[in-house]
Design a protein around this motif. Structure first.
Motif, PDB file in Angstrom:
ATOM      1  N   LEU A 143       0.830  -1.210   0.000  1.00 38.85           N
ATOM      2  CA  LEU A 143       0.000   0.000   0.000  1.00 38.85           C
ATOM      3  C   LEU A 143       0.865   1.260   0.000  1.00 38.85           C
ATOM      4  O   LEU A 143       0.542   2.250  -0.668  1.00 38.85           O
ATOM      5  CB  LEU A 143      -0.932  -0.002   1.214  1.00 38.85           C
ATOM      6  CG  LEU A 143      -2.041  -1.068   1.212  1.00 38.85           C
ATOM      7  CD1 LEU A 143      -2.807  -1.035   2.525  1.00 38.85           C
ATOM      8  CD2 LEU A 143      -2.986  -0.873   0.039  1.00 38.85           C
ATOM      9  N   ASP A 144       1.977   1.240   0.741  1.00 33.05           N
ATOM     10  CA  ASP A 144       2.870   2.399   0.780  1.00 33.05           C
ATOM     11  C   ASP A 144       3.468   2.673  -0.602  1.00 33.05           C
ATOM     12  O   ASP A 144       3.555   3.827  -1.039  1.00 33.05           O
ATOM     13  CB  ASP A 144       3.998   2.166   1.793  1.00 33.05           C
ATOM     14  CG  ASP A 144       3.504   2.245   3.237  1.00 33.05           C
ATOM     15  OD1 ASP A 144       2.397   2.775   3.453  1.00 33.05           O
ATOM     16  OD2 ASP A 144       4.219   1.769   4.134  1.00 33.05           O
ATOM     17  N   HIS A 145       3.876   1.596  -1.299  1.00 36.21           N
ATOM     18  CA  HIS A 145       4.461   1.767  -2.632  1.00 36.21           C
ATOM     19  C   HIS A 145       3.423   2.291  -3.624  1.00 36.21           C
ATOM     20  O   HIS A 145       3.726   3.144  -4.461  1.00 36.21           O
ATOM     21  CB  HIS A 145       5.040   0.438  -3.138  1.00 36.21           C
ATOM     22  CG  HIS A 145       6.429   0.173  -2.646  1.00 36.21           C
ATOM     23  ND1 HIS A 145       7.543   0.741  -3.210  1.00 36.21           N
ATOM     24  CD2 HIS A 145       6.877  -0.586  -1.617  1.00 36.21           C
ATOM     25  CE1 HIS A 145       8.621   0.333  -2.567  1.00 36.21           C
ATOM     26  NE2 HIS A 145       8.245  -0.477  -1.590  1.00 36.21           N
ATOM     27  N   CYS A 196       0.715   7.790  -6.419  1.00 35.66           N
ATOM     28  CA  CYS A 196      -0.494   8.611  -6.540  1.00 35.66           C
ATOM     29  C   CYS A 196      -0.138  10.094  -6.573  1.00 35.66           C
ATOM     30  O   CYS A 196       0.986  10.500  -6.294  1.00 35.66           O
ATOM     31  CB  CYS A 196      -1.435   8.344  -5.368  1.00 35.66           C
ATOM     32  SG  CYS A 196      -2.067   6.661  -5.291  1.00 35.66           S
ATOM     33  N   ALA A 197      -1.147  10.914  -6.883  1.00 37.02           N
ATOM     34  CA  ALA A 197      -0.991  12.372  -6.858  1.00 37.02           C
ATOM     35  C   ALA A 197      -0.652  12.823  -5.431  1.00 37.02           C
ATOM     36  O   ALA A 197      -1.015  12.148  -4.460  1.00 37.02           O
ATOM     37  CB  ALA A 197      -2.278  13.039  -7.334  1.00 37.02           C
ATOM     38  N   PRO A 198       0.038  13.969  -5.270  1.00 36.53           N
ATOM     39  CA  PRO A 198       0.455  14.414  -3.932  1.00 36.53           C
ATOM     40  C   PRO A 198      -0.680  14.494  -2.913  1.00 36.53           C
ATOM     41  O   PRO A 198      -0.515  14.066  -1.769  1.00 36.53           O
ATOM     42  CB  PRO A 198       1.048  15.805  -4.211  1.00 36.53           C
ATOM     43  CG  PRO A 198       1.534  15.733  -5.611  1.00 36.53           C
ATOM     44  CD  PRO A 198       0.551  14.855  -6.331  1.00 36.53           C
ATOM     45  N   HIS A 199      -1.846  15.038  -3.326  1.00 36.88           N
ATOM     46  CA  HIS A 199      -2.939  15.173  -2.354  1.00 36.88           C
ATOM     47  C   HIS A 199      -3.490  13.817  -1.921  1.00 36.88           C
ATOM     48  O   HIS A 199      -3.973  13.669  -0.799  1.00 36.88           O
ATOM     49  CB  HIS A 199      -4.060  16.068  -2.900  1.00 36.88           C
ATOM     50  CG  HIS A 199      -4.685  15.598  -4.158  1.00 36.88           C
ATOM     51  ND1 HIS A 199      -4.144  15.827  -5.403  1.00 36.88           N
ATOM     52  CD2 HIS A 199      -5.831  14.891  -4.387  1.00 36.88           C
ATOM     53  CE1 HIS A 199      -4.915  15.298  -6.324  1.00 36.88           C
ATOM     54  NE2 HIS A 199      -5.944  14.727  -5.738  1.00 36.88           N
ATOM     55  N   ILE A 235      -3.535  12.227   2.008  1.00 37.53           N
ATOM     56  CA  ILE A 235      -4.679  11.579   2.653  1.00 37.53           C
ATOM     57  C   ILE A 235      -4.257  10.253   3.277  1.00 37.53           C
ATOM     58  O   ILE A 235      -4.668   9.906   4.394  1.00 37.53           O
ATOM     59  CB  ILE A 235      -5.831  11.378   1.646  1.00 37.53           C
ATOM     60  CG1 ILE A 235      -6.481  12.726   1.329  1.00 37.53           C
ATOM     61  CG2 ILE A 235      -6.889  10.408   2.189  1.00 37.53           C
ATOM     62  CD1 ILE A 235      -7.558  12.684   0.284  1.00 37.53           C
ATOM     63  N   GLY A 236      -3.403   9.501   2.568  1.00 42.34           N
ATOM     64  CA  GLY A 236      -2.886   8.260   3.124  1.00 42.34           C
ATOM     65  C   GLY A 236      -2.103   8.497   4.407  1.00 42.34           C
ATOM     66  O   GLY A 236      -2.244   7.747   5.386  1.00 42.34           O
ATOM     67  N   LEU A 237      -1.284   9.542   4.429  1.00 48.60           N
ATOM     68  CA  LEU A 237      -0.519   9.880   5.631  1.00 48.60           C
ATOM     69  C   LEU A 237      -1.441  10.308   6.772  1.00 48.60           C
ATOM     70  O   LEU A 237      -1.255   9.912   7.923  1.00 48.60           O
ATOM     71  CB  LEU A 237       0.463  11.017   5.318  1.00 48.60           C
ATOM     72  CG  LEU A 237       1.644  10.676   4.402  1.00 48.60           C
ATOM     73  CD1 LEU A 237       2.380  11.945   3.997  1.00 48.60           C
ATOM     74  CD2 LEU A 237       2.601   9.718   5.092  1.00 48.60           C
ATOM     75  N   ALA A 295     -14.803   7.410   9.217  1.00 46.14           N
ATOM     76  CA  ALA A 295     -14.610   8.461  10.222  1.00 46.14           C
ATOM     77  C   ALA A 295     -13.320   9.234   9.951  1.00 46.14           C
ATOM     78  O   ALA A 295     -13.280  10.465  10.072  1.00 46.14           O
ATOM     79  CB  ALA A 295     -14.573   7.844  11.619  1.00 46.14           C
ATOM     80  N   ARG A 296     -12.268   8.532   9.552  1.00 48.73           N
ATOM     81  CA  ARG A 296     -10.995   9.200   9.265  1.00 48.73           C
ATOM     82  C   ARG A 296     -11.126  10.147   8.073  1.00 48.73           C
ATOM     83  O   ARG A 296     -10.590  11.262   8.092  1.00 48.73           O
ATOM     84  CB  ARG A 296      -9.902   8.156   8.999  1.00 48.73           C
ATOM     85  CG  ARG A 296      -9.522   7.362  10.239  1.00 48.73           C
ATOM     86  CD  ARG A 296      -8.460   6.302   9.959  1.00 48.73           C
ATOM     87  NE  ARG A 296      -8.186   5.530  11.161  1.00 48.73           N
ATOM     88  CZ  ARG A 296      -7.278   4.567  11.244  1.00 48.73           C
ATOM     89  NH1 ARG A 296      -6.548   4.250  10.186  1.00 48.73           N
ATOM     90  NH2 ARG A 296      -7.088   3.912  12.378  1.00 48.73           N
ATOM     91  N   LEU A 297     -11.829   9.714   7.053  1.00 43.57           N
ATOM     92  CA  LEU A 297     -12.005  10.559   5.866  1.00 43.57           C
ATOM     93  C   LEU A 297     -12.835  11.801   6.179  1.00 43.57           C
ATOM     94  O   LEU A 297     -12.555  12.888   5.660  1.00 43.57           O
ATOM     95  CB  LEU A 297     -12.662   9.750   4.744  1.00 43.57           C
ATOM     96  CG  LEU A 297     -11.770   8.679   4.095  1.00 43.57           C
ATOM     97  CD1 LEU A 297     -12.591   7.792   3.164  1.00 43.57           C
ATOM     98  CD2 LEU A 297     -10.617   9.324   3.340  1.00 43.57           C
TER      99      LEU A 297
END
Length: 289
Positions: free
Chosen positions: A62-64, A69-72, A76-78, A144-146
């Motif tokens: 998932l990290d790779h 992906c695009a910066p934004h 969101i992942g971070l 909830a996180r989103l």
């Protein structure tokens, strides 16, 4: 080699980074689903070591993928992996300032991309719309996180939660959310109202998932459809939509905006702001408990 559990985990992660980094582009679309299934089997077998290994591999993949992906989207992942509110706010400030290399926990260097707050909020909102339109919410913690990410990114923008760039373009407010909000406003702000909000956010009472009539998508898979957009029942027997966290806060913000635009602030506006604040507090508990 003789290693303690912490050292073993680090060794596994280093090995996974090397192998996955070379092969991530060749992975089939079902690989993550296969990993999830294998993690479930390991959990049933009470095999903690196998489960840890599989979870490290999954997170590394998932990290790779996130880095591509695009910066934004990367941001969101971070943010989804940042449990403390103050840390999320600091991360948002830094990416909005252009990103860069910063010192993280244990003096480790962290590379943050530069990203636009409006892009972050809109991406989180798009993901929310997709999740909340489904008949059931499979992961309320992620939901909830989103919601938190969207609201915090919006709040950091110039106009805060009432910034005109936050408008989702709703021509009419969703009936289920409006009805629930009217129910809350009719009561004095107190512990019982907070419990009502908590129950709905957790998928109970007015927030309980509804299963409508079955249909088939282009791939032949059965799906469950929700009832009408406005939340009303229909002659076809479809049930109204449940109250969803993201849409609920969107409704609160819309109503607040209407009150402030008409210069009619007062008890109702204070009550709505209290509802907004308590909803965010409950979502924080849901997201990272």
């Amino acid at each position: 080699m003789e290693m303690d559990e912490a050292s073993q985990a680090v060794a596994v992660e280093i090995a996974a980074q090397g192998v996955i980094g070379k092969r991530v582009d060749e992975m089939e679309s079902g690989f993550i689903m296969a990993l999830d299934y294998m993690i479930q089997l390991a959990e049933k077998d009470n095999d903690d070591k196998r489960k840890l290994l599989l979870e490290v591999i999954k997170q590394t993949v998932l990290d790779h993928l996130t880095k591509k992906c695009a910066p934004h989207v990367q941001v969101i992942g971070l943010l989804c992996r940042t449990p403390h509110k103050e840390s999320r706010h600091e991360l948002l400030r830094r990416v909005a300032g252009g990103g860069g290399v910063f010192k993280g926990e244990n003096d480790l260097k962290v590379q943050l991309p530069g990203a636009n707050l409006n892009d972050i909020a809109n991406q989180a909102d798009d993901l929310l719309e997709t999740m909340e339109a489904r008949a059931t919410v499979p992961d309320r913690k992620l939901l909830a996180r989103l919601v938190l990410i969207r609201e915090e990114a919006r709040n950091m923008m110039g106009g805060g939660i009432l910034d005109e760039r936050n408008d989702r373009g709703l021509s009419t407010l969703p009936e289920a959310e409006v009805n629930f909000l009217c129910k809350l406003v009719a009561l004095r702000p107190a512990k019982n109202v907070q419990i009502m909000i908590k129950n709905v956010l957790h998928g109970q009472d007015e927030g309980a998932d509804n299963m409508g009539s079955e249909t088939r998508d282009s791939g032949g898979l059965q799906q469950q459809l929700l009832g009408g957009i406005t939340g009303r029942g229909s002659i076809s027997g479809r049930k109204p939509r449940p109250v969803r966290p993201g849409m609920f806060l969107e409704t609160v913000t819309k109503v607040l905006g209407g009150i402030y635009a008409g210069n009619v602030s007062g008890i109702t506006a204070q009550h709505l702001e209290w509802v907004h604040e308590k909803t965010l507090q409950i979502l924080q508990e849901m997201a990272f408990s």
